[in-house]
Write a protein that holds these residues in place. Structure first.
Motif, short mmCIF file in Angstrom:
data_model
loop_
_atom_site.label_atom_id
_atom_site.label_comp_id
_atom_site.label_asym_id
_atom_site.label_seq_id
_atom_site.Cartn_x
_atom_site.Cartn_y
_atom_site.Cartn_z
N VAL A 184 8.34 0.42 -2.41
CA VAL A 184 8.52 -0.78 -3.22
C VAL A 184 9.73 -0.56 -4.14
CG1 VAL A 184 7.40 -2.43 -4.77
CG2 VAL A 184 6.03 -1.05 -3.20
N PRO A 186 11.44 -2.45 -6.93
CA PRO A 186 11.49 -3.57 -7.87
C PRO A 186 12.64 -3.45 -8.87
CG PRO A 186 9.89 -1.99 -8.62
CD PRO A 186 10.49 -1.42 -7.35
N VAL A 210 3.65 -8.95 -9.97
CA VAL A 210 4.62 -9.41 -8.97
C VAL A 210 4.93 -8.33 -7.93
CG1 VAL A 210 6.95 -10.31 -8.61
CG2 VAL A 210 5.60 -11.11 -10.56
N PRO A 211 5.37 -7.14 -8.33
CA PRO A 211 5.63 -6.10 -7.33
C PRO A 211 4.38 -5.62 -6.60
CG PRO A 211 5.90 -5.21 -9.53
CD PRO A 211 5.76 -6.68 -9.68
N LYS A 213 1.76 -7.50 -5.66
CA LYS A 213 1.53 -8.47 -4.58
C LYS A 213 2.54 -8.27 -3.45
CE LYS A 213 -0.52 -12.07 -7.51
NZ LYS A 213 -0.34 -13.43 -8.10
N ALA A 214 3.78 -7.99 -3.82
CA ALA A 214 4.83 -7.76 -2.81
C ALA A 214 4.53 -6.49 -2.02
CB ALA A 214 6.19 -7.65 -3.48
N ALA A 217 1.69 -7.19 0.43
CA ALA A 217 2.20 -8.05 1.50
C ALA A 217 3.07 -7.26 2.48
CB ALA A 217 3.00 -9.21 0.91
N ALA A 218 3.85 -6.31 1.95
CA ALA A 218 4.69 -5.46 2.80
C ALA A 218 3.83 -4.57 3.69
CB ALA A 218 5.62 -4.60 1.95
N VAL A 226 10.29 -2.94 0.56
CA VAL A 226 10.42 -4.31 0.07
C VAL A 226 11.18 -4.29 -1.24
CG1 VAL A 226 8.14 -4.19 -1.06
CG2 VAL A 226 9.19 -6.42 -0.56
N VAL A 228 11.91 -6.21 -4.63
CA VAL A 228 11.24 -7.21 -5.46
C VAL A 228 12.16 -7.55 -6.63
CG1 VAL A 228 9.10 -7.85 -6.62
CG2 VAL A 228 9.08 -6.06 -4.87
N ARG A 234 18.58 -9.05 -4.83
CA ARG A 234 18.19 -8.50 -3.53
C ARG A 234 19.41 -8.36 -2.62
NH1 ARG A 234 13.71 -12.13 -3.80
NH2 ARG A 234 14.64 -13.47 -2.19
#
Length: 253
Positions: A184, A186, A210-211, A213-214, A217-218, A226, A228, A234
């Motif tokens: 992750v 972020p 936020v991160p 959930k990301a 999901a990843a 991912v 974030v 990005r």
């Protein structure tokens, strides 16, 4: 979607911020937890909250992950007592501020141990069991800093670049199994990180949810990493690798 119910998750740096929020999220999905941090009082307070709210089992371990061999020792301890870790979240980490020449030697070792060595030792110690059971999740917390070296943040950028590269390679090694891996990356998050580092965040930090959930999901999408952040950040993070070092370093100031 990956089902976390009934699994056991080990979360480092769980006494506050991202680690505590990971614990809440996984407990809500039915995971039992092993929480690791130095501040046992905060861990116990969180454990009481989660046991009451979700009826899960929570074990609290006060460990200094900056100590030499801390990750290996923890992994061996869990294996010796028969605790099977299905989900590993390498969340603990910190950054220092200032030029390399000004760094305290002990602080350098501590940062490398927490951000790099412990992440590696826990992963190598617990991954074989996941592969044997053909089930598991490893989430490693990297950073946008992994994509760009920054003057006066050399150690942090370098350690997070390691985490990203290590995780991408690990993803490649496990893609043919039922062990899922992601890093992750972020941007600034609303945690204690910046006060500990003695610096201020560039822009408004995102909320910790936020991160997380990301990240989950990843894992569902089986992505190796991912990013974030806002769309512009990005894109910039990916493009920065293509620029000459002199230009990239100037942009990173």
């Amino acid at each position: 979607m990956f089902d976390y119910k009934g699994l056991t998750a080990l979360i480092t740096g769980a006494s506050s911020g991202m680690g505590a929020e990971y614990a809440r999220e996984l407990a809500a999905q039915g995971s039992n937890l092993v929480l690791v941090a130095r501040r046992l009082d905060r861990l116990e307070e969180l454990a009481t909250e989660l046991r009451s709210a979700f009826g899960v089992t929570v074990t609290c371990l006060d460990r200094d992950l900056s100590a030499t061999g801390a990750g290996r020792s923890l992994a061996e301890e869990l294996l010796a007592q028969g605790t099977e870790i299905d989900v590993l979240i390498n969340n603990a980490g910190f950054g220092t501020n200032g030029s390399v020449a000004e760094q305290d030697p002990d602080a350098v070792v501590n940062e490398l141990n927490v951000n790099v060595v412990t992440v590696t030792e826990l992963t190598t110690g617990l991954l074989p069991g996941m592969l044997k059971r053909d089930r598991g999740v490893i989430i490693n917390m990297a950073s946008l800093a992994a994509f760009q070296a920054r003057a006066n943040h050399a150690l942090y950028s370098a350690t997070k670049a390691y985490v990203l590269s290590f995780t991408e390679a690990l993803w490649g090694e496990t893609i043919g199994t039922n062990v899922r891996v992601t890093a992750v990356c972020p941007g600034p998050i609303a945690t204690e990180f910046f006060s500990v580092a003695g610096t201020t965040p560039p822009g408004k930090p995102m909320e910790v949810s936020v991160p997380i959930k990301a990240a989950l999901a990843a894992i569902d999408a089986r992505k190796p990493f991912v990013i974030v952040a806002k769309p512009g950040m990005r894109i910039a993070s990916k493009l920065i690798r293509m620029l000459p070092a002199r230009v990239a370093l100037k942009l990173g100031k």
